[in-house]
Scaffold this active site. Structure first.
Site, PDB file in Angstrom:
ATOM      1  N   ASP A 172     -63.756 -50.754   0.834  1.00 47.89           N
ATOM      2  CA  ASP A 172     -62.332 -51.068  -0.415  1.00 47.89           C
ATOM      3  C   ASP A 172     -61.447 -52.514   0.473  1.00 47.89           C
ATOM      4  O   ASP A 172     -61.522 -52.241   1.133  1.00 47.89           O
ATOM      5  CB  ASP A 172     -61.651 -49.955  -1.812  1.00 47.89           C
ATOM      6  CG  ASP A 172     -61.245 -51.278  -2.430  1.00 47.89           C
ATOM      7  OD1 ASP A 172     -60.713 -51.523  -2.944  1.00 47.89           O
ATOM      8  OD2 ASP A 172     -59.992 -49.871  -3.124  1.00 47.89           O
ATOM      9  N   ARG A 221     -69.112 -49.747 -15.593  1.00 50.80           N
ATOM     10  CA  ARG A 221     -67.615 -49.649 -15.915  1.00 50.80           C
ATOM     11  C   ARG A 221     -67.883 -49.856 -17.775  1.00 50.80           C
ATOM     12  O   ARG A 221     -66.705 -49.131 -18.035  1.00 50.80           O
ATOM     13  CB  ARG A 221     -66.749 -50.770 -15.445  1.00 50.80           C
ATOM     14  CG  ARG A 221     -66.822 -50.665 -14.389  1.00 50.80           C
ATOM     15  CD  ARG A 221     -65.811 -49.688 -13.586  1.00 50.80           C
ATOM     16  NE  ARG A 221     -64.678 -49.508 -14.214  1.00 50.80           N
ATOM     17  CZ  ARG A 221     -63.254 -50.248 -14.188  1.00 50.80           C
ATOM     18  NH1 ARG A 221     -63.447 -51.086 -13.279  1.00 50.80           N
ATOM     19  NH2 ARG A 221     -62.147 -50.142 -14.374  1.00 50.80           N
ATOM     20  N   GLN A 279     -63.703 -46.099 -13.283  1.00 57.40           N
ATOM     21  CA  GLN A 279     -64.277 -46.482 -11.501  1.00 57.40           C
ATOM     22  C   GLN A 279     -65.066 -46.063 -11.354  1.00 57.40           C
ATOM     23  O   GLN A 279     -66.255 -45.894 -10.769  1.00 57.40           O
ATOM     24  CB  GLN A 279     -63.001 -47.093 -10.122  1.00 57.40           C
ATOM     25  CG  GLN A 279     -63.925 -48.055  -9.438  1.00 57.40           C
ATOM     26  CD  GLN A 279     -65.302 -49.106  -9.486  1.00 57.40           C
ATOM     27  OE1 GLN A 279     -64.310 -50.462 -10.607  1.00 57.40           O
ATOM     28  NE2 GLN A 279     -65.998 -48.888  -9.592  1.00 57.40           N
ATOM     29  N   CYS A 319     -65.837 -51.336  -5.285  1.00 60.81           N
ATOM     30  CA  CYS A 319     -65.202 -51.189  -6.452  1.00 60.81           C
ATOM     31  C   CYS A 319     -65.022 -52.858  -7.221  1.00 60.81           C
ATOM     32  O   CYS A 319     -65.038 -53.055  -8.703  1.00 60.81           O
ATOM     33  CB  CYS A 319     -63.896 -50.201  -7.062  1.00 60.81           C
ATOM     34  SG  CYS A 319     -62.722 -51.210  -6.005  1.00 60.81           S
ATOM     35  N   HIS A 354     -57.631 -44.071  -9.888  1.00 65.81           N
ATOM     36  CA  HIS A 354     -59.309 -45.108 -10.343  1.00 65.81           C
ATOM     37  C   HIS A 354     -59.447 -44.471 -10.824  1.00 65.81           C
ATOM     38  O   HIS A 354     -60.616 -45.030 -10.633  1.00 65.81           O
ATOM     39  CB  HIS A 354     -59.345 -46.161  -9.529  1.00 65.81           C
ATOM     40  CG  HIS A 354     -59.426 -47.644  -9.901  1.00 65.81           C
ATOM     41  ND1 HIS A 354     -59.683 -47.669 -11.049  1.00 65.81           N
ATOM     42  CD2 HIS A 354     -59.889 -48.108  -9.625  1.00 65.81           C
ATOM     43  CE1 HIS A 354     -59.799 -48.898 -12.161  1.00 65.81           C
ATOM     44  NE2 HIS A 354     -60.402 -49.436 -10.562  1.00 65.81           N
ATOM     45  N   ARG A 392     -52.550 -49.731 -17.028  1.00 63.65           N
ATOM     46  CA  ARG A 392     -52.736 -50.114 -15.759  1.00 63.65           C
ATOM     47  C   ARG A 392     -51.511 -50.348 -14.823  1.00 63.65           C
ATOM     48  O   ARG A 392     -50.415 -51.193 -15.985  1.00 63.65           O
ATOM     49  CB  ARG A 392     -53.820 -51.475 -15.226  1.00 63.65           C
ATOM     50  CG  ARG A 392     -53.214 -51.988 -14.176  1.00 63.65           C
ATOM     51  CD  ARG A 392     -54.748 -53.006 -13.701  1.00 63.65           C
ATOM     52  NE  ARG A 392     -56.152 -52.478 -13.008  1.00 63.65           N
ATOM     53  CZ  ARG A 392     -57.045 -52.352 -12.560  1.00 63.65           C
ATOM     54  NH1 ARG A 392     -56.901 -53.970 -12.311  1.00 63.65           N
ATOM     55  NH2 ARG A 392     -58.335 -52.104 -12.698  1.00 63.65           N
TER      56      ARG A 392
HETATM   57  N1   CP Z   1     -62.712 -52.436  -9.856  1.00 67.39           N
HETATM   58  C1   CP Z   1     -61.789 -52.872 -10.812  1.00 67.39           C
HETATM   59  O1   CP Z   1     -60.865 -52.122 -11.363  1.00 67.39           O
HETATM   60  O2   CP Z   1     -61.517 -53.574 -10.848  1.00 67.39           O
HETATM   61  P1   CP Z   1     -60.350 -54.993 -11.589  1.00 67.39           P
HETATM   62  O3   CP Z   1     -59.655 -54.921 -10.096  1.00 67.39           O
HETATM   63  O4   CP Z   1     -60.514 -56.591 -11.761  1.00 67.39           O
HETATM   64  O5   CP Z   1     -60.412 -54.659 -13.735  1.00 67.39           O
HETATM   65  N1  NVA Z   2     -57.302 -50.983  -4.357  1.00 66.97           N
HETATM   66  C1  NVA Z   2     -57.789 -51.642  -4.763  1.00 66.97           C
HETATM   67  C2  NVA Z   2     -58.559 -51.599  -5.888  1.00 66.97           C
HETATM   68  C3  NVA Z   2     -58.830 -52.803  -7.241  1.00 66.97           C
HETATM   69  C4  NVA Z   2     -59.697 -52.003  -8.018  1.00 66.97           C
HETATM   70  C5  NVA Z   2     -56.388 -52.151  -5.957  1.00 66.97           C
HETATM   71  O1  NVA Z   2     -55.785 -50.853  -6.211  1.00 66.97           O
HETATM   72  O2  NVA Z   2     -56.079 -52.969  -5.254  1.00 66.97           O
END
Ligand code: CP
Ligand code: NVA
Length: 308
Positions: free
Chosen positions: A225, A294, A137, A266, A134, A107
């Site tokens: 989101d 997930r 997800q 998400c 992502h 990530r």
């Molecule tokens: N939805 C998601 O990826 O959550 P986290 O940021 O908690 O991993």
């Molecule tokens: N759009 C959000 C998703 C988190 C899972 C971010 O990037 O913070």
């Protein structure tokens, strides 16, 4: 090398195979997420590195638990604690990690980090979120939709708010799974036109509609989101909130969708901002099924990457 970098970079048959495998593995556990390891242990003897340059709850825990259920071991690494955060190149990091581990999930911020990692690693790399996409997800989201309502192909999916990384992966998925996609949000936060074009070229309808009520008319699935993503500057918070407030998903907006429409997010959510608690906790919401899936979806993604 079979990486999982983005939904449009993996073939349609492979994506369908991942969803089918996830459903099979979920069923094989009697739908229990916790408890003993799986009967099959395809990751026995394998080590998986989980690298986080941004915070995470779901991605971190679901990958970690998923690897263990399949008999493997994990190493959770924070980017800041690695030499990566202190000037070592991504290419060198990728080559070093490939000598120790069998799979890398990362990530990160800029997509170029993921791409360089994948280019130089000699083990598969999985995208656990970048500023731009992502994919894990959305694999869980497609699985969740289909568990509740059957095939997603041909359905109307409506995204409310910021055309961000999660929205982008939905556009990739529209192209691959064949659903229609409507974006409703302020013009400043439109999704990337490159990916709108990608979905349209794949033969699905993509609509940009500024009026949220018109956008959700006839929707099968409504999505929201956070209004401020992890890569967004906190200084832009107030401006973004002002622009996005008309796009809040609330009960009044949901009445314009189909009566059996689902609501997904998400998570993490900011209750009372992009979505109200009434919708989050209401009968159309499947947010915790999404979170659970997930685990199942990523187990299938890891098996696909490792060919096991
Ligand atoms: N939805 C998601 O990826 O959550 P986290 O940021 O908690 O991993
Ligand atoms: N759009 C959000 C998703 C988190 C899972 C971010 O990037 O913070």
């Amino acid at each position: 090398m079979t990486h999982f970098l983005d939904i449009h970079k993996t073939g349609k048959a492979e994506l369908r195979g991942i969803i089918d495998a996830a459903l099979r593995m979920k069923q094989a556990r009697g739908n229990r997420t916790k408890g003993a390891a799986d009967d099959e242990l395809p990751l026995a003897g394998r080590m998986v590195a989980l690298i986080f340059e941004k915070p995470s709850t779901r991605t971190r825990v679901s990958f970690d638990v998923g690897v263990r259920q399949m008999g493997g071991q994990t190493m959770v690494l924070s980017g800041a604690d690695m030499q990566l955060g202190h000037g070592e190149t991504i290419a060198d990091t990728a080559r070093v990690l490939s000598r120790y581990v069998d799979l890398i999930m990362i990530r990160t911020f800029d997509e170029s980090v993921l791409e360089e990692m994948a280019q130089y690693a000699s083990v598969p790399v999985i995208n656990g979120l970048t500023d731009r996409s992502h994919p894990c997800q959305i694999m869980a989201d497609v699985m969740t939709y289909e568990e509740h309502r059957g095939p997603i192909k041909g359905r109307k999916v409506v995204w409310c708010g910021d055309g961000n990384n999660v929205c982008t992966s939905f556009l990739h998925a529209a192209a691959q799974f064949g659903f229609d996609f409507t974006f409703t949000g302020p013009v400043q936060l439109d999704p990337e036109m490159e990916f709108v074009g990608l979905a349209r070229n794949a033969g699905v309808s993509v609509t940009i509609e500024r009026d949220p009520v018109r956008a959700v008319e006839g929707a099968d699935l409504v999505l929201a989101d956070t209004w401020v993503s992890m890569h967004d500057a906190q200084s832009a918070r107030e401006r973004r909130h002002n622009m996005l407030r008309p796009y809040q998903v609330n009960e009044a907006l949901m009445t314009h969708a189909k009566p059996d429409a689902l609501f997904m997010h998400c998570l993490p959510a900011h209750r009372g901002e992009e979505v109200t608690s009434e919708v989050m906790d209401g009968p159309q919401s499947v947010i915790f099924d999404e979170a659970e899936n997930r685990l199942h979806a990523q187990k299938a993604i890891m098996r696909y990457c490792l060919g096991v």
